[in-house]
Design a protein around this motif. Structure first.
Motif, mmCIF file in Angstrom:
data_model
loop_
_atom_site.group_PDB
_atom_site.id
_atom_site.type_symbol
_atom_site.label_atom_id
_atom_site.label_comp_id
_atom_site.label_asym_id
_atom_site.label_seq_id
_atom_site.Cartn_x
_atom_site.Cartn_y
_atom_site.Cartn_z
ATOM 1 N N VAL A 1 29.715 -24.761 -33.401
ATOM 2 C CA VAL A 1 29.099 -23.630 -33.865
ATOM 3 C C VAL A 1 29.034 -22.659 -32.612
ATOM 4 N N SER A 2 28.154 -23.475 -31.760
ATOM 5 C CA SER A 2 27.802 -22.596 -30.406
ATOM 6 C C SER A 2 28.903 -22.121 -29.535
ATOM 7 N N GLU A 3 30.171 -23.145 -29.556
ATOM 8 C CA GLU A 3 31.294 -22.729 -28.950
ATOM 9 C C GLU A 3 32.226 -22.079 -29.827
ATOM 10 N N GLY A 4 32.014 -21.526 -31.094
ATOM 11 C CA GLY A 4 32.892 -20.629 -31.865
ATOM 12 C C GLY A 4 34.105 -21.504 -32.320
ATOM 13 N N VAL A 5 34.177 -22.778 -32.267
ATOM 14 C CA VAL A 5 35.265 -23.406 -33.092
ATOM 15 C C VAL A 5 34.858 -23.616 -34.369
ATOM 16 N N LEU A 6 33.993 -23.741 -34.775
ATOM 17 C CA LEU A 6 33.700 -23.681 -36.111
ATOM 18 C C LEU A 6 32.539 -22.568 -36.810
ATOM 19 N N ASN A 7 32.750 -21.971 -37.708
ATOM 20 C CA ASN A 7 31.879 -21.001 -38.346
ATOM 21 C C ASN A 7 30.567 -21.898 -38.627
ATOM 22 N N ALA A 8 29.334 -21.220 -38.960
ATOM 23 C CA ALA A 8 28.104 -21.991 -39.350
ATOM 24 C C ALA A 8 28.244 -22.202 -40.673
ATOM 25 N N ASP A 9 28.959 -21.428 -41.422
ATOM 26 C CA ASP A 9 29.227 -22.048 -42.784
ATOM 27 C C ASP A 9 30.073 -22.848 -43.198
ATOM 28 N N ALA A 10 30.854 -23.387 -41.988
ATOM 29 C CA ALA A 10 31.927 -24.395 -42.377
ATOM 30 C C ALA A 10 31.178 -25.693 -42.810
ATOM 31 N N ARG A 11 31.879 -26.426 -43.666
ATOM 32 C CA ARG A 11 31.308 -27.681 -44.349
ATOM 33 C C ARG A 11 32.107 -28.852 -44.125
ATOM 34 N N PRO A 12 32.025 -29.738 -43.234
ATOM 35 C CA PRO A 12 32.899 -30.727 -42.962
ATOM 36 C C PRO A 12 32.898 -31.511 -44.036
ATOM 37 N N ASP A 13 34.044 -32.335 -44.402
ATOM 38 C CA ASP A 13 34.105 -33.338 -45.477
ATOM 39 C C ASP A 13 33.301 -34.702 -45.098
ATOM 40 N N ALA A 14 33.377 -35.045 -43.778
ATOM 41 C CA ALA A 14 32.666 -35.980 -43.069
ATOM 42 C C ALA A 14 32.304 -35.825 -41.768
ATOM 43 N N ILE A 15 31.390 -36.637 -41.295
ATOM 44 C CA ILE A 15 31.044 -36.587 -39.729
ATOM 45 C C ILE A 15 30.952 -38.214 -39.325
ATOM 46 N N GLU A 16 32.032 -38.852 -38.594
ATOM 47 C CA GLU A 16 32.101 -40.142 -38.675
ATOM 48 C C GLU A 16 31.616 -40.514 -37.275
ATOM 49 N N ILE A 17 30.575 -41.388 -37.273
ATOM 50 C CA ILE A 17 30.126 -42.104 -36.032
ATOM 51 C C ILE A 17 30.343 -43.580 -35.653
ATOM 52 N N MET A 18 31.005 -43.726 -34.478
ATOM 53 C CA MET A 18 31.155 -45.026 -34.026
ATOM 54 C C MET A 18 30.856 -45.415 -32.892
ATOM 55 N N THR A 19 30.198 -46.395 -32.559
ATOM 56 C CA THR A 19 29.727 -46.874 -31.438
ATOM 57 C C THR A 19 30.679 -48.063 -30.613
ATOM 58 N N ILE B 1 37.206 -32.278 -40.726
ATOM 59 C CA ILE B 1 37.475 -30.948 -41.698
ATOM 60 C C ILE B 1 38.701 -30.493 -41.686
ATOM 61 N N ALA B 2 38.945 -29.559 -42.774
ATOM 62 C CA ALA B 2 40.351 -28.827 -42.967
ATOM 63 C C ALA B 2 40.677 -28.061 -41.824
ATOM 64 N N ALA B 3 41.800 -28.352 -41.265
ATOM 65 C CA ALA B 3 42.464 -27.789 -40.202
ATOM 66 C C ALA B 3 42.487 -26.087 -40.225
ATOM 67 N N LYS B 4 42.397 -25.355 -41.352
ATOM 68 C CA LYS B 4 42.266 -24.070 -41.174
ATOM 69 C C LYS B 4 40.722 -23.669 -41.078
ATOM 70 N N ALA B 5 39.943 -24.513 -41.093
ATOM 71 C CA ALA B 5 38.339 -23.921 -40.812
ATOM 72 C C ALA B 5 38.114 -24.103 -39.143
ATOM 73 N N ILE B 6 39.173 -24.603 -38.466
ATOM 74 C CA ILE B 6 38.993 -24.889 -36.917
ATOM 75 C C ILE B 6 39.586 -23.644 -36.128
ATOM 76 N N ASN B 7 38.598 -22.925 -35.500
ATOM 77 C CA ASN B 7 39.200 -21.985 -34.515
ATOM 78 C C ASN B 7 39.995 -22.511 -33.585
ATOM 79 N N GLY B 8 41.181 -22.877 -33.604
ATOM 80 C CA GLY B 8 42.048 -23.341 -32.506
ATOM 81 C C GLY B 8 42.348 -22.713 -31.324
ATOM 82 N N ASP B 9 42.048 -21.492 -31.282
ATOM 83 C CA ASP B 9 41.949 -20.654 -29.861
ATOM 84 C C ASP B 9 40.640 -21.130 -29.071
ATOM 85 N N ARG B 10 39.767 -21.309 -29.593
ATOM 86 C CA ARG B 10 38.417 -21.791 -28.865
ATOM 87 C C ARG B 10 38.522 -23.235 -28.527
#
Length: 261
Positions: A61-79, A90-99
């Motif tokens: 959000v702070s880097e402008g890749v996603l809008n603050a109102d974007a809602r990911p389908d999931a956030i997967e964490i693996m160690t 998240i849906a590709a259309k929600a990603i600001n590809g330029d940023r």
């Protein structure tokens, strides 16, 4: 989905002491964290291994890749042995590809002009339409006086930063901690965005000096002010003025000092 076996936020280390029995100190963990989208890596941060969903979402959000109102389908964490991956699904259309493609972030905890392609990008946020809240000195003092009690990791390690969201009257509502001050703020931004509070009235309190990247990231919120423990740099003040963000800090004698705007 959260993976198993994340490192502990601190390590118990034996230290020499003046008494015969010695002592122990919890040392803050600094851990490699890879952040990506839909299985594709974006950047690697050195961060405290906690609240990593907030870190990934807040950085996006702070880097402008996603809008603050974007809602990911999931956030997967693996160690893994090398570190931890945080993958935002998240849906590709929600990603600001330029940023996403224009910035290659070098995510050290003390990062400077990391990944910026041109000096013009320093002013990318543009003037903000911020609430002209009259935040009193009493509200600032209230937040300052209560932040230490909310820094649970720092109470153990004495070496991590905190980012807090405060109401207009100085009540601390949310706190995030990290070895990197900008990481702590990204975690806070991610928390606010996920809670639908990104445009709420209030101010950000940081337990650090006021650097330009903290001003830049605070622009992603509805904060009327950025309050820091120590003084800002000249570039931080210039950028804050450009986005209509007031900077407050503690000056000589511990009094509240207002700078800019």
């Amino acid at each position: 989905m959260t993976g198993l076996n994340l490192p502990q936020a601190s390590l118990d280390v034996a230290i020499a002491s003046t008494d015969a029995e010695g002592s122990h100190w919890a040392i803050a963990t600094e851990h490699p964290v890879e952040i990506g989208f839909n299985g594709r890596a974006w950047t690697v941060m050195m961060a405290s291994p906690g609240d990593l969903e907030d870190l990934a979402f807040g950085l996006a959000v702070s880097e402008g890749v996603l809008n603050a109102d974007a809602r990911p389908d999931a956030i997967e964490i693996m160690t893994y042995a090398e570190g931890t991956t945080v993958d935002i699904r998240i849906a590709a259309k929600a990603i600001n590809g330029d940023r996403l493609t224009r910035r290659t972030l070098d995510g050290h905890t003390g990062c400077g002009l990391c990944g910026i392609e041109s000096l013009a990008e320093l002013h990318a946020p543009g003037p903000g339409q911020r609430r002209a809240l009259n935040i009193s000195d009493a509200a600032i003092e209230r937040a300052f006086n209560n932040i230490s009690d909310r820094q649970t990791l720092n109470q153990q390690t004495h070496s991590v930063h905190a980012a807090a969201w405060c109401s207009p009257v100085g009540v601390i509502e949310f706190v995030r901690e990290d070895v990197g001050r900008h990481n702590a703020l990204d975690k806070l931004i991610g928390l606010l965005a996920a809670a639908g509070r990104i445009e709420a009235p209030g101010f950000v309190l940081m337990s650090s000096r006021c650097s330009y990247e903290l001003v830049y990231k605070t622009a992603a919120t509805g904060a009327s002010a950025l309050v820091t423990l120590s003084a800002p740099t000249s570039l931080a003040l210039q950028l804050a003025d450009a986005i209509n963000l007031q900077i407050l800090t503690r000056g000589p004698g511990g009094r509240v000092v207002r700078l800019g705007v």
